[in-house]
Design a protein around this motif. Structure first.
Motif, PDB file in Angstrom:
ATOM      1  N   GLN A   7       0.655  -1.358   0.216  1.00  0.00           N
ATOM      2  CA  GLN A   7       0.061  -0.034   0.083  1.00  0.00           C
ATOM      3  C   GLN A   7       0.971   1.324   0.080  1.00  0.00           C
ATOM      4  O   GLN A   7       1.886   1.284   0.762  1.00  0.00           O
ATOM      5  N   THR A   9       0.257   5.473   0.207  1.00  0.00           N
ATOM      6  CA  THR A   9      -0.708   6.374   0.278  1.00  0.00           C
ATOM      7  C   THR A   9      -0.020   7.769   0.186  1.00  0.00           C
ATOM      8  O   THR A   9       1.157   8.091   0.890  1.00  0.00           O
ATOM      9  N   ALA A  37       3.745   2.719  10.179  1.00  0.00           N
ATOM     10  CA  ALA A  37       3.970   3.308   8.599  1.00  0.00           C
ATOM     11  C   ALA A  37       5.275   3.908   8.461  1.00  0.00           C
ATOM     12  O   ALA A  37       5.792   4.532   9.382  1.00  0.00           O
ATOM     13  N   GLU A  93       2.357   0.138   5.775  1.00  0.00           N
ATOM     14  CA  GLU A  93       1.999   0.984   4.774  1.00  0.00           C
ATOM     15  C   GLU A  93       3.056   2.120   4.532  1.00  0.00           C
ATOM     16  O   GLU A  93       3.819   2.483   5.497  1.00  0.00           O
TER      17      GLU A  93
END
Length: 508
Positions: A7, A9, A37, A93
């Motif tokens: 992932q 972001t 993250a 993430e």
């Protein structure tokens, strides 16, 4: 080992005011401090970074990439590649934080949007306040009135529209501002008022400076958070450089409420005008008068606009169809410029051009084999010019003299036949004498072709020479209070010879 649940972001850090940072983005950034993250910044050069430091949020930056590559495009591609590899390798993430809004002037985000799906990476984008929000607020204009956002590093006159408010980003330094000024001055007056904004919305750092356009690169403080605003113009003069305005004016002139003379014109009535305007342009070239040439080229363009407008009125084509066809043809017939072909010199380029023309005819169903070699030479060309083109066409298939001496002998032969026709007026009618004179001229054109000279240029030069010398005769007679009726031919010949001597002594 590749992360099958990779992932990535992307979040926007806003314009630099921590009060404008969205709550959702702040929560996402805090995940990095909780080791949930990994946080990466495109650059540390942003006001919001101090907030990350004060809250001990760990991060890495890509600032070193700017030093490792020669162009911004290479920098952004290297960042996108690094983020993709990191997202594949890390188990958690990966957060990528960029200045402003991720979808406004962020090339790295566009690269990620293109590549992540094929790389098996889930890409999420979270907004942030963009510099546009502050531009609307601090510059004080409503974008609904008409607005465009442009990049200073790739701006050209073709992207400018004086009827729209224009905000220009990526004005990194004085050099960029200088290039931008030059591009803007192609469209706007030198004293047009523009506004520079530094760090809009950042307390204690914001600066808004209004200057005339010619002083744009004199402003201090350009950097990553600098913008230029060009307010939309309310003056008709600022629209004069646009092709759209020319099209509109010609439409008005031909409209029921326009000019009676323009409304009455047809293709046939304007035939002579088109030729005359073209010759007036040629005259300015001979005179080496750029200012006059600019004006006459405008008059010639008007003829094109009028003919195209007449066709637009009956629905066959518009001037924009003319432009589109020309652009397409220029690209298609220059594969050595816009394609993979090569041309080492002008002759090879001409071969490419003719090959493309032949291919176009085949595609239209025209049997090239059944066409005359001489096809394609317009009937309406001036005589000497048409003779030159006909001879060149014939020469392409070997119908030509091999030596200049042979051509000169042909001139002598044609002159002898003309002399014979003149010496026997009773046997040779006017039509025959006309034909023999034409043969002499045609053979002279052949001489010009062998000498690689243009006969039209040659006769034009002689015409100018004749006018100059004859004008000298007129001037000498005026100085002496004489008329042509009071002057013998021998005296005029003396003045003519004086004019020749003066011309030879004058610097070229």
């Amino acid at each position: 080992m590749s992360n099958i649940n990779a992932q990535l972001t992307v979040v926007g850090l806003g314009t630099g005011d921590e009060d404008q940072l969205t709550l959702g983005v702040w929560k996402k950034l805090q995940l990095a401090s909780q080791s949930q993250a990994a946080l990466y910044l495109r650059t540390k050069d942003h006001p919001m970074v101090h907030m990350l430091d004060s809250h001990q949020i760990p991060y890495e930056t890509f600032d070193e990439n700017y030093m490792a590559h020669q162009s911004f495009e290479q920098v952004y591609e290297s960042i996108a590649e690094a983020l993709i590899q990191t997202a594949k390798e890390k188990s958690g993430e990966v957060i990528y934080a960029v200045p402003g809004h991720p979808m406004v002037a962020e090339y790295t985000v566009q690269l990620l949007k293109q590549r992540c799906p094929s790389e098996g990476i889930t890409l999420n984008v979270m907004g942030g306040e963009s510099f546009l929000d502050q531009a609307f607020l601090r510059f004080g204009f409503d974008p609904i009135d008409g607005f465009q956002l442009l990049d200073a590093t790739s701006l050209s006159r073709y992207t400018l529209n004086p009827h729209l408010h224009t905000v220009i980003g990526q004005v990194y330094d004085t050099y960029t501002a200088s290039d931008l000024k030059i591009s803007l001055m192609d469209m706007y007056a030198d004293d047009y008022r523009v506004v520079v904004g530094h760090s809009l919305g950042v307390a204690g750092e914001e600066m808004i400076i209004e200057v005339p356009l010619h002083e744009l690169d004199h402003v201090k403080g350009y950097g990553n958070l600098s913008l230029v605003w060009v307010p939309k113009s309310e003056r008709d003069e600022d629209d004069y450089r646009t092709f759209g305005r020319l099209h509109e004016i010609v439409q008005i002139l031909r409209s029921p409420d326009g000019c009676p003379w323009d409304r009455e014109q047809t293709h046939e009535s304007l035939r002579k005008n088109l030729i005359e305007e073209a010759y007036e342009v040629l005259e300015t070239i001979d005179e080496d008068d750029p200012e006059h040439m600019c004006e006459e080229l405008g008059d010639l363009l008007l003829q094109v606009m009028l003919h195209a407008q007449m066709e637009e009125e009956i629905g066959t084509f518009t001037v924009y169809d003319v432009i589109a066809g020309l652009n397409e043809k220029l690209i298609r017939r220059h594969p050595h410029v816009f394609g993979e072909n090569k041309a080492e010199d002008a002759d090879e380029a001409l071969v490419n051009w003719n090959a493309m023309k032949a291919e176009e005819k085949r595609k239209k169903g025209i049997d090239v084999a059944k066409q005359s070699v001489l096809d394609g030479v317009p009937r309406e060309l001036p005589g000497l010019m048409r003779a030159m083109k006909l001879q060149k066409k014939a020469a392409t298939v070997g119908f030509d003299w091999t030596e200049l001496e042979d051509v000169l002998s042909k001139v002598d032969e044609e002159l002898a036949e003309l002399r014979q026709a003149i010496a026997n007026p009773t046997e040779a009618g006017a039509a025959e004498r006309l034909g023999e004179l034409g043969d002499v001229l045609f053979s002279i054109v052949n001489v010009a072709r062998f000498l690689k000279l243009d006969p039209e240029d040659a006769i034009a030069q002689t015409n100018r020479k004749f006018v100059g010398r004859f004008s000298y005769i007129e001037e000498q007679l005026r100085l002496r209070g004489r008329s042509f009726e009071q002057t013998e031919l021998s005296e005029m010949e003396n003045y003519w010879q004086e004019a020749k001597k003066i011309a030879k002594q004058s610097p070229q």
